[in-house]
Design a protein around this motif. Structure first.
Motif, PDB file in Angstrom:
ATOM      1  N   TYR A  71      -8.374   2.243  -1.415  1.00 39.91           N
ATOM      2  CA  TYR A  71      -7.611   1.381  -0.512  1.00 39.91           C
ATOM      3  C   TYR A  71      -6.816   2.254   0.453  1.00 39.91           C
ATOM      4  N   GLU A  72      -6.778   1.854   1.712  1.00 41.27           N
ATOM      5  CA  GLU A  72      -5.958   2.543   2.702  1.00 41.27           C
ATOM      6  C   GLU A  72      -4.831   1.614   3.138  1.00 41.27           C
ATOM      7  N   LEU A  73      -3.607   2.153   3.170  1.00 44.26           N
ATOM      8  CA  LEU A  73      -2.421   1.360   3.479  1.00 44.26           C
ATOM      9  C   LEU A  73      -1.737   1.938   4.711  1.00 44.26           C
ATOM     10  N   THR A  74      -1.577   1.100   5.726  1.00 45.19           N
ATOM     11  CA  THR A  74      -1.008   1.521   7.001  1.00 45.19           C
ATOM     12  C   THR A  74       0.207   0.662   7.316  1.00 45.19           C
ATOM     13  N   PRO A  75       1.336   1.270   7.732  1.00 43.22           N
ATOM     14  CA  PRO A  75       2.526   0.471   8.052  1.00 43.22           C
ATOM     15  C   PRO A  75       2.247  -0.530   9.176  1.00 43.22           C
ATOM     16  N   LYS A  76       2.759  -1.748   9.013  1.00 42.38           N
ATOM     17  CA  LYS A  76       2.612  -2.758  10.063  1.00 42.38           C
ATOM     18  C   LYS A  76       3.508  -2.441  11.255  1.00 42.38           C
ATOM     19  N   VAL A  77       4.688  -1.890  10.986  1.00 42.48           N
ATOM     20  CA  VAL A  77       5.619  -1.499  12.044  1.00 42.48           C
ATOM     21  C   VAL A  77       6.229  -0.157  11.663  1.00 42.48           C
ATOM     22  N   GLY A  78       6.808   0.523  12.645  1.00 41.91           N
ATOM     23  CA  GLY A  78       7.485   1.780  12.360  1.00 41.91           C
ATOM     24  C   GLY A  78       6.522   2.939  12.206  1.00 41.91           C
ATOM     25  N   GLN A  79       7.057   4.057  11.760  1.00 39.54           N
ATOM     26  CA  GLN A  79       6.303   5.312  11.699  1.00 39.54           C
ATOM     27  C   GLN A  79       6.308   5.926  10.306  1.00 39.54           C
ATOM     28  N   ALA A  80       6.365   5.085   9.297  1.00 42.00           N
ATOM     29  CA  ALA A  80       6.373   5.586   7.920  1.00 42.00           C
ATOM     30  C   ALA A  80       5.017   6.178   7.555  1.00 42.00           C
ATOM     31  N   ALA A  81       4.999   6.885   6.428  1.00 42.94           N
ATOM     32  CA  ALA A  81       3.778   7.541   5.968  1.00 42.94           C
ATOM     33  C   ALA A  81       2.691   6.524   5.643  1.00 42.94           C
ATOM     34  N   ARG A  82       1.451   6.959   5.813  1.00 45.18           N
ATOM     35  CA  ARG A  82       0.285   6.176   5.406  1.00 45.18           C
ATOM     36  C   ARG A  82      -0.146   6.636   4.020  1.00 45.18           C
ATOM     37  N   TRP A  83      -0.746   5.738   3.270  1.00 41.53           N
ATOM     38  CA  TRP A  83      -1.148   6.047   1.904  1.00 41.53           C
ATOM     39  C   TRP A  83      -2.598   5.665   1.666  1.00 41.53           C
ATOM     40  N   THR A  84      -3.211   6.381   0.722  1.00 47.20           N
ATOM     41  CA  THR A  84      -4.515   6.014   0.188  1.00 47.20           C
ATOM     42  C   THR A  84      -4.381   5.964  -1.329  1.00 47.20           C
ATOM     43  N   LEU A  85      -4.900   4.899  -1.933  1.00 46.33           N
ATOM     44  CA  LEU A  85      -4.856   4.746  -3.386  1.00 46.33           C
ATOM     45  C   LEU A  85      -6.269   4.555  -3.912  1.00 46.33           C
ATOM     46  N   TRP A  86      -6.550   5.169  -5.058  1.00 48.71           N
ATOM     47  CA  TRP A  86      -7.827   4.995  -5.740  1.00 48.71           C
ATOM     48  C   TRP A  86      -7.554   4.301  -7.072  1.00 48.71           C
TER      49      TRP A  86
END
Length: 236
Positions: A71-86
């Motif tokens: 799964y890839e997780l991208t912030p909807k707003v702002g500039q926070a870190a992006r994550w990938t989870l397995w």
């Protein structure tokens, strides 16, 4: 989204064990890679995660010879870190995660190299954010602009004076510190002198975003957080 949130909730009661390679590049350290028996815990908060992140199911991959959904997780707003989870497709618990800077470079990664035959039962408590803490924090630091999507979830006193407030957007965690002392400049740290003390903000955000959060702070009124400090001290 629902499948991922269910897996993160399940991880509070069950976790994989084995051999994990952990690499931390932010904050920088002399030895960035180490071994562990389990994934270092990240205080995932599913409700906040769902509110603040777009979740994309990428497909099936293999982690430590076990099938996992990426799964890839991208912030909807702002500039926070992006994550990938397995997530292990059979056990429905995490086998790996990766936190990336906005430019796509790795901030930290933890992944199993070898997994034991059975997961282990655990009990991970994640206290709810105290009601009224956000309002009290904004009263204590007039002019503070919380990073997009974040909310305060805990406050504690510091041994050398001052206090520390934990902020989260469901995935990323930030430390907001009120201290009688300043802090050395470094990536991921903003510091502002306010009155006779300092306010710091520490976390994986671009420097301009960290500085902007503190730019409007006009004074510090720690008494506004007194009730929450007492509650935190009684529940370490």
């Amino acid at each position: 989204m629902d499948e991922l949130l269910a897996a993160l909730k399940r991880a509070r009661t069950l976790e994989a064990r084995g051999t994990v390679e952990v690499t931390v590049l932010f904050p920088p350290r002399d030895t960035p890679t180490r071994a562990a028996a389990a994934l270092p815990r990240v205080p995932f908060r599913p409700a906040l995660l769902a509110r603040n992140f777009e979740v994309r199911r990428v497909g099936e991959e293999t982690i430590a010879r076990r099938p996992a959904t990426r799964y890839e997780l991208t912030p909807k707003v702002g500039q926070a870190a992006r994550w990938t989870l397995w997530i292990d497709t059979q056990w429905n618990i995490p086998l790996a995660y990766q936190e990336d800077f906005q430019d796509g470079t790795v901030a930290r990664r933890a992944a199993f190299l070898k997994v034991n035959a059975r997961p282990a039962a655990v009990r991970v408590a994640l206290p709810s954010a105290p009601e009224g803490l956000r309002r009290a924090l904004l009263a204590a630091l007039p002019g503070l602009r919380l990073p997009a999507g974040t909310q305060p979830v805990a406050v504690r006193g510091r041994p050398n004076g001052g206090l520390e407030v934990s902020l989260t957007d469901g995935l990323n965690v930030f430390a907001l510190v009120v201290s009688p002392r300043g802090v050395r400049a470094a990536p991921g740290i903003a510091s502002r002198r306010v009155g006779g003390g300092y306010v710091w903000l520490v976390g994986n955000l671009p420097q301009a975003a960290l500085d902007s959060a503190l730019a409007g702070v006009s004074r510090v009124e720690p008494a506004a957080l007194g009730t929450f400090l007492k509650a935190d001290a009684s529940n370490p």
